[in-house]
Design an enzyme around this catalytic site. Structure first.
Site, PDB file in Angstrom:
ATOM      1  N   PRO A  20      29.259  44.049  25.865  1.00  0.00           N
ATOM      2  CA  PRO A  20      29.229  45.534  26.160  1.00  0.00           C
ATOM      3  C   PRO A  20      28.723  45.688  27.518  1.00  0.00           C
ATOM      4  CG  PRO A  20      27.157  45.096  24.658  1.00  0.00           C
ATOM      5  CD  PRO A  20      27.849  43.531  24.718  1.00  0.00           C
ATOM      6  N   ASP A  43      38.704  43.331  33.531  1.00  0.00           N
ATOM      7  CA  ASP A  43      39.179  44.957  33.787  1.00  0.00           C
ATOM      8  C   ASP A  43      37.842  45.696  33.688  1.00  0.00           C
ATOM      9  OD1 ASP A  43      38.224  45.071  31.165  1.00  0.00           O
ATOM     10  OD2 ASP A  43      40.107  44.100  30.383  1.00  0.00           O
ATOM     11  N   LYS A  65      42.804  49.409  35.913  1.00  0.00           N
ATOM     12  CA  LYS A  65      43.005  50.375  36.929  1.00  0.00           C
ATOM     13  C   LYS A  65      42.393  50.283  38.292  1.00  0.00           C
ATOM     14  CE  LYS A  65      45.033  54.281  34.392  1.00  0.00           C
ATOM     15  NZ  LYS A  65      44.255  54.603  33.026  1.00  0.00           N
ATOM     16  N   GLY A  96      35.730  42.938  27.688  1.00  0.00           N
ATOM     17  CA  GLY A  96      34.462  43.817  27.134  1.00  0.00           C
ATOM     18  C   GLY A  96      34.462  43.503  25.713  1.00  0.00           C
ATOM     19  N   GLY A  97      33.035  43.197  25.384  1.00  0.00           N
ATOM     20  CA  GLY A  97      32.825  43.353  23.781  1.00  0.00           C
ATOM     21  C   GLY A  97      33.382  41.846  23.280  1.00  0.00           C
ATOM     22  N   ASP A  98      33.940  41.992  22.120  1.00  0.00           N
ATOM     23  CA  ASP A  98      34.695  40.948  21.553  1.00  0.00           C
ATOM     24  C   ASP A  98      36.067  40.648  21.506  1.00  0.00           C
ATOM     25  OD1 ASP A  98      34.291  38.607  19.186  1.00  0.00           O
ATOM     26  OD2 ASP A  98      36.018  39.604  18.995  1.00  0.00           O
ATOM     27  N   MET A 180      36.527  54.034  21.163  1.00  0.00           N
ATOM     28  CA  MET A 180      37.833  54.913  21.732  1.00  0.00           C
ATOM     29  C   MET A 180      37.849  56.278  21.054  1.00  0.00           C
ATOM     30  SD  MET A 180      40.617  52.001  21.775  1.00  0.00           S
ATOM     31  CE  MET A 180      40.154  51.178  20.396  1.00  0.00           C
TER      32      MET A 180
HETATM   33  C1  LIG Z   1      39.296  48.869  23.859  1.00  0.00           C
HETATM   34  S1  LIG Z   1      38.006  49.133  22.948  1.00  0.00           S
HETATM   35  C2  LIG Z   1      37.241  47.571  23.322  1.00  0.00           C
HETATM   36  C3  LIG Z   1      36.110  47.116  22.419  1.00  0.00           C
HETATM   37  C4  LIG Z   1      35.586  45.795  22.585  1.00  0.00           C
HETATM   38  N1  LIG Z   1      36.517  44.770  22.390  1.00  0.00           N
HETATM   39  C5  LIG Z   1      34.264  45.353  21.831  1.00  0.00           C
HETATM   40  O1  LIG Z   1      34.299  44.711  21.139  1.00  0.00           O
HETATM   41  O2  LIG Z   1      33.355  46.162  22.098  1.00  0.00           O
HETATM   42  C6  LIG Z   1      37.045  50.233  24.150  1.00  0.00           C
HETATM   43  C7  LIG Z   1      35.953  50.939  23.637  1.00  0.00           C
HETATM   44  O3  LIG Z   1      34.873  50.149  23.140  1.00  0.00           O
HETATM   45  C8  LIG Z   1      33.954  51.001  23.439  1.00  0.00           C
HETATM   46  N2  LIG Z   1      32.938  50.407  24.358  1.00  0.00           N
HETATM   47  C9  LIG Z   1      33.059  49.551  25.000  1.00  0.00           C
HETATM   48  N3  LIG Z   1      31.935  49.079  25.856  1.00  0.00           N
HETATM   49  C10 LIG Z   1      31.073  50.154  25.476  1.00  0.00           C
HETATM   50  C11 LIG Z   1      29.764  50.329  25.820  1.00  0.00           C
HETATM   51  N4  LIG Z   1      28.999  49.565  26.870  1.00  0.00           N
HETATM   52  N5  LIG Z   1      28.911  51.466  25.143  1.00  0.00           N
HETATM   53  C12 LIG Z   1      29.831  52.235  24.131  1.00  0.00           C
HETATM   54  N6  LIG Z   1      31.013  51.848  23.878  1.00  0.00           N
HETATM   55  C13 LIG Z   1      31.614  50.903  24.486  1.00  0.00           C
HETATM   56  C14 LIG Z   1      34.313  52.487  23.679  1.00  0.00           C
HETATM   57  O4  LIG Z   1      34.247  53.005  22.366  1.00  0.00           O
HETATM   58  C15 LIG Z   1      35.466  52.233  24.196  1.00  0.00           C
HETATM   59  O5  LIG Z   1      36.291  53.186  24.048  1.00  0.00           O
END
Ligand SMILES: C[S@@+](CC[C@H](N)C(=O)[O-])C[C@H]1O[C@@H](n2cnc3c(N)ncnc32)[C@H](O)[C@@H]1O
Length: 513
Positions: A20, A43, A65, A96-98, A180
């Site tokens: 994250p 990204d 972007k 980001g994230g998973d 999101m």
């Molecule tokens: C397209 S999704 C991707 C999620 C990602 N694959 C994950 O597993 O965390 C993007 C959303 O993830 C959340 N997000 C990603 N990074 C974040 C962070 N550091 N803190 C809070 N929300 C986050 C937000 O809700 C954002 O709108």
């Protein structure tokens, strides 16, 4: 990379979850692949710091972007991954994230499968679990919530049929984690209440979770949209709905750290900045590194080499170091001459500052004299007190611009002090991109000065002093004096003139703000 597995292979695409935001949450496998890939596509939401692990020759492609152009479409990203791998590159798609949680990693994997490109998936820590955890909110708790649901908040629940079934979500016996959803926060909260969740249900919004920018707001379904608007909370954020939110009062930890959310400028040598930055980061700060001086080898290396070579003949009684750079330069000669720690067996060692003593210790050398007050004057007095011979012979490998105090005091006390230039300090050519603007615009809360030369160099590079609201912190009296000479107020001065002291002074300065 321990446990990181094999390096990235040519012709393969790796879909790597970056977690994250906190760079420490990247997996060992992910780090190994970042360090060995030849192409990395990243990204806006993939954490930037782990990208510094990359090879010098790796191609870095931002598919999000950028000011000068639009983001690539998903089809274009898929094509890019396939084309690069087909051309023989070892490709990491860093996300980001998973990569498979509310993300399009699965579509990227499908594109690879269709094109016959080998791929692997490296899961990452998803923000929906990690951001609440850093906010002190567990997504499950034995007596509060037995389950959690991960939901996209991307769709507008007020516009008829959506994939997310709000009636089912309202009945869900556990925590809801909406990704999101910030653009439709009001509609989401209203839809859950309309479908039967009590309006008093606790909600938390965690923005930029796990990063120094993390902010958390708690509210209820009834007023969460208003609260977000008041505070100006926006994407990326996780919306946490459920009773687990209340646990934050008891087990919140990340935002409670003393420097959370503070950006601290670290104007040091490139070489030394990382230790201070790491310490500040541990306390919650966002360190902004600005190398203002660089360490260069001395132009006249023979003098130090000859002095080092004569150590084995007993030419000196003492070797006195005033910085870890002096230790590094001296040790480089020891190594080049084929020596080791035994070359110091006939001398006693003096060191100013715990960092200098630590640099000696790393070479198997224990400093005999390390003065409590870490100034060169205190070192001179401690050395004079510790000397047993009548006219001790001392080697002082120092910087080209070192103050003459130490040598002068030793000579006055009858020492035969050989002050030899071991390295040079030169001004950096410019500040890193965007740093000068950030300082001028007040985007830096504090500056931590570790030496007089960094004070002068920063003011030169900036073309002036930081704005008055920026807290100025100094490592000791000499550095403070220089700050005042260039027209800055000193908000805190370190009590112990080392990294520990400087970090404590930053905490003190930001508390009084
Ligand atoms: C397209 S999704 C991707 C999620 C990602 N694959 C994950 O597993 O965390 C993007 C959303 O993830 C959340 N997000 C990603 N990074 C974040 C962070 N550091 N803190 C809070 N929300 C986050 C937000 O809700 C954002 O709108």
């Amino acid at each position: 990379m321990p446990f990181g597995g094999p390096p990235a292979e040519a012709g393969t695409v790796y879909l790597v979850g970056g977690g994250p935001g906190d760079p420490g949450l990247v997996t060992l496998r992910g780090a190994q692949l970042l360090a060995t890939a030849t192409v990395i596509a990243h990204d806006r939401l993939s954490p930037p710091e782990p990208l510094t692990l990359r090879r010098d020759d790796a191609e870095l492609i931002n598919v999000g972007k950028q000011p000068a152009r639009h983001a690539l479409s998903q089809d274009e990203i898929n094509d890019l991954l396939v084309v690069k791998a087909a051309a023989g590159e070892a490709v990491v798609r860093f996300k980001g994230g998973d990569p498979f949680v509310l993300a399009r990693g699965s579509e990227e994997a499908q594109a690879c499968a269709v094109a016959g490109i080998p791929f692997q998936v490296v899961p990452g820590i998803t923000s929906g679990i990690a951001a609440p955890a850093y906010a002190g909110i567990p997504v499950t708790h034995r007596s509060v919530a037995p389950a959690f649901a991960v939901v996209t908040g991307h769709e507008d629940p007020s516009k008829g049929a959506t994939q997310a079934d709000y009636a089912a979500l309202a009945r869900f016996p556990g925590t809801l984690l909406l990704y999101m959803g910030m653009g439709r926060l009001g509609e989401i909260a209203a839809a859950l209440v309309d479908a039967g969740r009590p309006a008093t249900t606790p909600v938390a919004l965690v923005e930029w979770g796990t990063t120094p920018r993390q902010r958390t707001v708690t509210a209820t379904l009834a007023d969460v949209a208003d609260r977000a608007r008041q505070v100006g909370l926006a994407s990326p954020a996780i919306i946490v709905v459920g009773d687990v939110v209340a646990l934050r009062d008891e087990i919140g930890w990340f935002e409670q750290r003393p420097l959370h959310g503070m950006s601290v400028l670290v104007p040091r040598t490139r070489h030394q900045a990382s230790e201070l930055s790491e310490r500040l980061r541990t306390l919650g700060a966002d360190p902004v590194e600005a190398p203002t001086i660089a360490i260069e080898p001395s132009r006249a290396t023979e003098a130090l080499r000859d002095a080092v070579a004569s150590l084995v003949d007993g030419a000196y009684d003492w070797v006195v170091f005033t910085s870890s750079n002096g230790v590094d330069a001296t040790w480089a000669h020891v190594e080049q001459l084929g020596g080791d720690a035994r070359w110091f067996s006939r001398v006693r060692l003096g060191a100013v500052g715990s960092g200098t003593a630590e640099a000696l210790w790393q070479r198997g050398l224990l400093a005999d004299v390390v003065p409590e007050r870490q100034t060169t004057r205190a070192l001179a007095q401690a050395l004079i007190a510790a000397a047993s011979a009548a006219a001790p012979r001392a080697l002082l490998p120092r910087a080209d611009l070192a103050t003459p105090t130490l040598t002068a005091e030793l000579r006055d006390a009858g020492w035969d002090a050989d002050d030899i230039e071991a390295y040079r300090t030169v001004a950096a050519a410019e500040l890193p991109d965007g740093v000068a603007e950030r300082i001028r615009d007040g985007g830096v809360d504090a500056v931590a000065f570790a030496s007089s030369s960094t004070v002068r160099n920063l003011v030169d590079l900036l073309g002036g002093t930081p704005p008055p609201a920026t807290r100025i912190v100094s490592i000791g009296p000499v550095t403070s004096q220089t700050c005042r000479e260039v027209g800055m107020r000193v908000d805190a001065e370190a009590e112990s003139h080392d990294i520990d002291g400087l970090v404590a002074a930053v905490v003190a300065a930001t508390r009084t703000g």
